[in-house]
Enzyme design. Structure first.
Site, PDB file in Angstrom:
ATOM      1  N   ASN A   1      -9.726  -3.982   0.645  1.00 18.28           N
ATOM      2  CA  ASN A   1      -8.512  -3.590   0.741  1.00 18.28           C
ATOM      3  C   ASN A   1      -7.569  -4.840   1.506  1.00 18.28           C
ATOM      4  O   ASN A   1      -8.280  -5.577   2.435  1.00 18.28           O
ATOM      5  CB  ASN A   1      -8.148  -2.316   1.347  1.00 18.28           C
ATOM      6  CG  ASN A   1      -8.663  -2.288   2.883  1.00 18.28           C
ATOM      7  OD1 ASN A   1      -9.633  -1.784   3.041  1.00 18.28           O
ATOM      8  ND2 ASN A   1      -7.490  -2.624   3.612  1.00 18.28           N
TER       9      ASN A   1
ATOM     10  N   LYS B   1      -0.407   0.418   7.746  1.00 16.10           N
ATOM     11  CA  LYS B   1      -0.672   1.099   9.095  1.00 16.10           C
ATOM     12  C   LYS B   1       0.655   1.870   9.476  1.00 16.10           C
ATOM     13  O   LYS B   1       1.784   1.357   9.277  1.00 16.10           O
ATOM     14  CB  LYS B   1      -0.973  -0.133  10.126  1.00 16.10           C
ATOM     15  CG  LYS B   1      -2.074  -0.780   9.991  1.00 16.10           C
ATOM     16  CD  LYS B   1      -3.274   0.129  10.373  1.00 16.10           C
ATOM     17  CE  LYS B   1      -4.473  -0.827  10.749  1.00 16.10           C
ATOM     18  NZ  LYS B   1      -5.543   0.147  11.350  1.00 16.10           N
TER      19      LYS B   1
ATOM     20  N   ASN C   1      -4.095   5.946  12.738  1.00 18.16           N
ATOM     21  CA  ASN C   1      -4.763   5.454  13.982  1.00 18.16           C
ATOM     22  C   ASN C   1      -4.431   6.616  14.776  1.00 18.16           C
ATOM     23  O   ASN C   1      -4.396   6.378  16.084  1.00 18.16           O
ATOM     24  CB  ASN C   1      -4.147   4.148  14.531  1.00 18.16           C
ATOM     25  CG  ASN C   1      -4.784   2.966  13.683  1.00 18.16           C
ATOM     26  OD1 ASN C   1      -3.801   2.308  13.290  1.00 18.16           O
ATOM     27  ND2 ASN C   1      -5.949   2.731  13.753  1.00 18.16           N
TER      28      ASN C   1
ATOM     29  N   GLU D   1      -6.254   7.889   6.509  1.00 16.73           N
ATOM     30  CA  GLU D   1      -7.349   7.691   7.587  1.00 16.73           C
ATOM     31  C   GLU D   1      -6.743   7.933   8.986  1.00 16.73           C
ATOM     32  O   GLU D   1      -5.418   7.850   9.461  1.00 16.73           O
ATOM     33  CB  GLU D   1      -7.620   6.212   7.491  1.00 16.73           C
ATOM     34  CG  GLU D   1      -8.552   5.963   8.411  1.00 16.73           C
ATOM     35  CD  GLU D   1      -8.925   4.116   8.500  1.00 16.73           C
ATOM     36  OE1 GLU D   1      -9.355   3.554   9.407  1.00 16.73           O
ATOM     37  OE2 GLU D   1      -8.797   3.785   7.208  1.00 16.73           O
TER      38      GLU D   1
ATOM     39  N   LYS E   1     -17.913   1.086  11.103  1.00 19.21           N
ATOM     40  CA  LYS E   1     -17.622  -0.377  11.898  1.00 19.21           C
ATOM     41  C   LYS E   1     -19.014  -0.656  12.548  1.00 19.21           C
ATOM     42  O   LYS E   1     -19.493  -0.106  13.555  1.00 19.21           O
ATOM     43  CB  LYS E   1     -16.684  -0.309  12.938  1.00 19.21           C
ATOM     44  CG  LYS E   1     -15.138  -0.020  12.682  1.00 19.21           C
ATOM     45  CD  LYS E   1     -14.286  -0.057  13.613  1.00 19.21           C
ATOM     46  CE  LYS E   1     -12.622  -0.331  13.386  1.00 19.21           C
ATOM     47  NZ  LYS E   1     -12.137   0.753  12.512  1.00 19.21           N
TER      48      LYS E   1
END
Length: 354
Positions: A128, A157, A188, A212, A261
């Site tokens: 992405n 974002k 976030n 997300e 991650k």
């Protein structure tokens, strides 16, 4: 991982890389990325890893160094002893375990992803493009540029400004790019539950595929409740994985997708084990990085290539750095990462480069 004979050598080399733009964290503004290259040497076969501690995600820099130095002290007893020395420091463990895996794959004359996976050949993995929390005009421009470059998935974002401004940015991007381009939204952890629930109606209407980390990492029950609203938008957890672990996420039925991650998890081997676990739970894994150098970024591409039918991952992050540790062996074209097919990581010997 199997322990090696006592003739294995271990070296570390510190590095500092400039960021292309300052990066804001809870600990302050970060302008450089510091870490360590890790080299495992046994005979004529070496392996390279990278330990890049990041505030808020891993151990501090000095703890990372200390753990790696402890591993050097015990490497004569084998790699199992060295790995035990870094077990509680995820970035240090990532660097050491990656170097060991790179050496094994190189010795076996196989690309790292085949060593991690079932041996099948994978040419590309989807990626992405990430569009930061910018002004409306800048967001639309960046999104259309990424779409024109061939990215079939865009992650926007949000969460740092008024909710309605965020939603308008999403609507405008949806109208500006091809209907086949997948949209994702990453808050976030910046929304309240009411904001996230309000957002879901709009996100479903414009066809957003994944939301997300809409709520703070600790709000596991809130993410469960968002899934229970029934909107056709997958809920993904990123920071929430480190906060709660897979078991708790599964028990709470809090996520459709989990972001991995490797640096924060303690290695690509740990992440690969989680992939197997998540697949059994019918939760999709995504792979991304933590503003890493070329060694860790390339490892993340190999990890993604070892996941069958992986969804688009956040791997095109090299442009976050103004300089790097060496030449990047991964080419990005038409929204995909071309997976290196050379032995191991497929990275040229960068140990001697400044």
């Amino acid at each position: 991982m199997t322990s090696e004979a006592p003739d294995v050598g271990l070296q570390i080399r510190p590095y500092e890389l400039e960021l292309a733009e300052p990066f804001e964290t809870a600990q302050g503004t970060m302008r450089t990325r510091r870490g360590f290259l890790v080299r495992v040497d046994a005979g004529d076969v070496i392996g390279i890893g990278e330990a890049a501690p990041l505030p808020g995600w891993t151990e501090p820099y000095d703890d990372c160094r200390e753990a790696l130095e402890n591993a050097i002290d015990v490497i004569d007893s084998g790699t199992a002893a060295a790995l035990e020395a870094v077990e509680q420091t995820p970035a240090a463990r990532h660097g050491l375990s990656l170097a060991i895996a790179d050496r094994y794959a190189t010795k076996a004359a196989r690309p790292l992803y085949q060593y991690l996976g079932d041996g099948s050949r994978v040419a590309r993995v989807p990626v992405n493009a990430t569009v930061g929390a910018r002004s409306l005009e800048e967001t639309v421009s960046a999104a259309t540029t990424a779409s024109d470059r061939g990215f079939g998935c865009l992650k926007l974002k949000v969460g740092s400004g008024p909710l309605e401004d965020d939603l308008e940015r999403v609507r405008r991007v949806r109208a500006a790019v091809d209907e086949n381009v997948e949209l994702r939204v990453d808050a976030n952890g910046g929304w309240t539950y009411d904001e996230a629930e309000t957002a879901l109606e709009t996100l479903e209407t414009v066809g957003v595929a994944i939301l997300e980390q809409p709520l703070p990492a600790g709000a596991l029950g809130g993410h469960t409740a968002l899934r229970e609203t029934g909107y056709d938008v997958d809920i993904a957890l990123d920071e929430g994985l480190l906060e709660h672990g897979v078991d708790a996420i599964c028990d709470a039925e809090a996520a459709d997708v989990v972001v991995l991650k490797p640096m924060a998890l303690g290695g690509i081997d740990v992440a690969r084990e989680l992939v197997t676990w998540l697949s059994e739970l019918d939760i999709d894994p995504l792979v991304t990085t933590t503003i890493d150098g070329v060694v860790a970024r390339t490892a993340a591409v190999h990890l993604a290539a070892a996941i069958p039918d992986v969804r688009a991952c956040g791997l095109a992050t090299g442009d976050l750095l103004a300089n790097d540790l060496g030449r990047d062996p991964v080419v990005f074209e038409k929204g995909a990462a071309v997976v290196p097919q050379a032995k191991g990581l497929g990275i040229d010997d960068i140990w001697g480069e400044p």
